[in-house]
Design an enzyme around this catalytic site. Structure first.
Site, PDB file in Angstrom:
ATOM      1  N   GLN A  44      19.846  36.943  35.847  1.00  0.00           N
ATOM      2  CA  GLN A  44      20.929  36.667  34.907  1.00  0.00           C
ATOM      3  C   GLN A  44      20.763  35.245  34.389  1.00  0.00           C
ATOM      4  OE1 GLN A  44      23.489  38.860  34.028  1.00  0.00           O
ATOM      5  NE2 GLN A  44      24.157  37.352  32.528  1.00  0.00           N
TER       6      GLN A  44
ATOM      7  N   SER B 168      18.205  28.970  32.045  1.00  0.00           N
ATOM      8  CA  SER B 168      16.827  28.684  32.461  1.00  0.00           C
ATOM      9  C   SER B 168      16.749  28.131  33.882  1.00  0.00           C
ATOM     10  CB  SER B 168      16.144  27.718  31.477  1.00  0.00           C
ATOM     11  OG  SER B 168      16.150  28.262  30.170  1.00  0.00           O
ATOM     12  N   ARG B 169      17.730  28.450  34.694  1.00  0.00           N
ATOM     13  CA  ARG B 169      17.773  28.029  36.100  1.00  0.00           C
ATOM     14  C   ARG B 169      17.895  26.514  36.274  1.00  0.00           C
ATOM     15  NH1 ARG B 169      18.949  32.569  36.418  1.00  0.00           N
ATOM     16  NH2 ARG B 169      18.252  34.133  37.929  1.00  0.00           N
ATOM     17  N   LEU B 170      18.292  25.805  35.211  1.00  0.00           N
ATOM     18  CA  LEU B 170      18.529  24.364  35.323  1.00  0.00           C
ATOM     19  C   LEU B 170      19.997  24.150  35.679  1.00  0.00           C
ATOM     20  CD1 LEU B 170      16.392  22.972  32.368  1.00  0.00           C
ATOM     21  CD2 LEU B 170      15.852  23.004  34.810  1.00  0.00           C
TER      22      LEU B 170
END
Length: 215
Positions: A11, A192-194
């Protein structure tokens, strides 16, 4: 579902941000703000939290319990003192709480030391519970092996008859705990998983140091 399908489950989080200048100096106030937002968002059981404990030799275990109160002293819950978690807390009071509010793409992780609440506090909460929950606490030898469910059902029926129209006494083996935090981390999912991670570390009895962690 095969392994490749599982690997492709993901997600991209875009619901919100968590910047230092938007967080409160006091992590308990920050938790209160997020907790209220979880309630407003109608998160299913926003007070559900994972309680992770460990044995003295480091074997971990975790389960879901319900938060029953919080303030500057800590985060409270109630359970059976003779359960697995109760026995582990008695021998190793270091523990972690984890809240996950998926609808808001948020986590809160709280690490600290657990102590028992006073008998008076446990008594007050026990008698505020629904009648059936009081009987259930009395009937269940939590975490112990039992032969079948009939043992629970029969004990519950016996206690229902025994305490019909009477006050149910709080069992001596049941009561409250409070986790006194040493650090509290707020996690906000980002694209973006940041992800945003803000950690509060206890500096002394009244002050906290706030830092950002890389995701």
């Amino acid at each position: 579902m095969d392994q490749k399908d599982i690997q492709n489950l993901r997600q991209d989080y875009r619901a919100s941000t968590l910047l230092e200048n938007a967080t409160k100096a006091d992590p308990i106030k920050q938790f209160e703000a997020w907790f209220n937002e979880a309630i407003a968002a109608q998160v299913l059981e926003p007070n559900a939290m994972t309680l992770a404990t460990a044995t003295p030799d480091g074997r971990p275990s975790a389960r879901i319990v319900l938060l029953k109160g919080f303030d500057h002293n800590g985060f409270s819950f109630y359970t059976n003192y003779l359960s697995r978690k109760g026995k582990e807390i008695a021998r190793n009071p270091q523990a972690t709480l984890l809240f996950f509010w998926g609808e808001l793409e948020r986590q809160v992780r709280i690490e600290g030391t657990i102590e028992k609440l006073s008998k008076e506090a446990s008594e007050e909460y026990f008698h505020s519970r629904p009648h059936g929950s009081q009987l259930g606490a009395l009937a269940s030898p939590q975490s112990q092996e039992i032969a079948d469910r009939d043992i629970l059902e029969n004990k519950y029926a016996q206690l229902t008859a025994e305490y019909d129209g009477k006050e149910i006494p709080k069992p001596s083996f049941w009561g409250g705990y409070i986790l006194k935090p040493q650090q509290i981390e707020f996690w906000q999912g980002r694209s973006s998983r940041l992800h945003d991670r803000i950690l509060y570390k206890k500096a002394d009895k009244k002050t906290w140091k706030k830092v950002r962690l890389a995701p």
